[in-house]
Design a protein around this motif. Structure first.
Motif, PDB file in Angstrom:
ATOM      1  N   UNK A   5       1.106  -0.990   0.161  1.00  0.00           N
ATOM      2  CA  UNK A   5       0.307  -0.132   0.118  1.00  0.00           C
ATOM      3  C   UNK A   5       1.326   0.824  -0.295  1.00  0.00           C
ATOM      4  N   UNK A   6      -0.141   2.742  -0.044  1.00  0.00           N
ATOM      5  CA  UNK A   6       0.608   4.144  -0.147  1.00  0.00           C
ATOM      6  C   UNK A   6       0.208   5.085   0.010  1.00  0.00           C
ATOM      7  N   UNK A   7       0.391   6.382  -0.127  1.00  0.00           N
ATOM      8  CA  UNK A   7      -0.588   7.345   0.596  1.00  0.00           C
ATOM      9  C   UNK A   7       0.065   7.647  -0.549  1.00  0.00           C
ATOM     10  N   UNK A   8      -0.522   8.830  -1.325  1.00  0.00           N
ATOM     11  CA  UNK A   8      -0.462  10.081  -2.050  1.00  0.00           C
ATOM     12  C   UNK A   8      -1.900  11.218  -1.493  1.00  0.00           C
ATOM     13  N   UNK A   9      -1.674  12.581  -2.058  1.00  0.00           N
ATOM     14  CA  UNK A   9      -1.951  13.624  -1.248  1.00  0.00           C
ATOM     15  C   UNK A   9      -3.367  13.268  -2.490  1.00  0.00           C
ATOM     16  N   UNK A  10      -4.963  13.889  -1.951  1.00  0.00           N
ATOM     17  CA  UNK A  10      -5.536  13.137  -2.423  1.00  0.00           C
ATOM     18  C   UNK A  10      -5.733  13.883  -3.488  1.00  0.00           C
ATOM     19  N   UNK A  11      -6.539  13.020  -4.858  1.00  0.00           N
ATOM     20  CA  UNK A  11      -6.095  13.162  -6.567  1.00  0.00           C
ATOM     21  C   UNK A  11      -5.181  12.780  -6.800  1.00  0.00           C
ATOM     22  N   UNK A  12      -4.468  12.467  -6.323  1.00  0.00           N
ATOM     23  CA  UNK A  12      -3.237  11.780  -7.198  1.00  0.00           C
ATOM     24  C   UNK A  12      -2.886  10.360  -6.527  1.00  0.00           C
ATOM     25  N   UNK A  13      -1.735   9.396  -7.772  1.00  0.00           N
ATOM     26  CA  UNK A  13      -1.918   7.828  -7.536  1.00  0.00           C
ATOM     27  C   UNK A  13      -0.342   7.904  -7.123  1.00  0.00           C
ATOM     28  N   UNK A  14      -0.308   6.772  -6.643  1.00  0.00           N
ATOM     29  CA  UNK A  14       0.663   6.685  -5.599  1.00  0.00           C
ATOM     30  C   UNK A  14       1.847   5.947  -6.300  1.00  0.00           C
ATOM     31  N   UNK A  15       2.814   6.353  -7.170  1.00  0.00           N
ATOM     32  CA  UNK A  15       4.012   6.053  -8.051  1.00  0.00           C
ATOM     33  C   UNK A  15       4.894   5.059  -6.945  1.00  0.00           C
TER      34      UNK A  15
END
Length: 160
Positions: A5-15
């Motif tokens: 799993x990962x976290x990214x800002x809302x609306x952005x994909x985790x890369x």
């Protein structure tokens, strides 16, 4: 090992990057004592009975001279005839955990903590992996180890 799993800002994909091939096999073993993980040994390639006996002879036997009991899970290498013969020849007290009972194995919790560090650090070379394994094993405090033993003991006291 990569976190699933990962976290990214809302609306952005985790890369993130993940290796395509698993790479080389590295086995690591250690003894969980009341002081933490001790006698850590890592090696490339499969863990065989001969390698495990060599590890027991060099790293574990000195720890067991104080009348301690070695608790082993049911990994095929741990149950190999050569391993049992070595332990018997050196008068080491040992017991095997019942099958399918990770809750009775205090080292399972220690390895869980080590694996979490590995996933977070994302080693991509064997040298980096070995360095992280060493640091992660040292992060198991005496307080952690005693808690792992207490947790396993709590499970072993439950009867049906």
């Amino acid at each position: 090992m990569t976190l699933p799993y990962g976290r990214a800002p809302r609306g952005e994909r985790v890369i993130d990057e993940q290796p395509v091939s698993p790479g080389e096999t590295v086995n690591t073993v250690a003894v969980l004592t009341e002081h933490g993980l001790d006698a850590q040994w890592s090696d490339q390639g499969p863990l065989t009975a001969e390698r495990f006996v060599a590890y027991l002879d060099v790293s574990v036997l000195p720890l067991l001279l104080a009348g301690k009991t070695l608790i082993l899970d049911r990994h095929p290498v741990h149950r190999a005839r050569a391993v049992r013969a070595f332990l018997d020849r050196h008068h080491v007290r040992y017991v095997y955990l019942p099958p399918y009972s990770p809750e009775l194995n205090p080292s399972e919790e220690a390895w869980s903590k080590v694996k979490h560090v590995l996933k977070r650090e994302k080693p991509r070379t064997v040298d980096h992996l070995l360095d992280i394994l060493h640091r992660a094993a040292q992060s198991i405090t005496p307080n952690d180890a005693q808690g792992y033993f207490q947790h396993a003991e709590d499970f072993s006291l439950v009867t049906v």
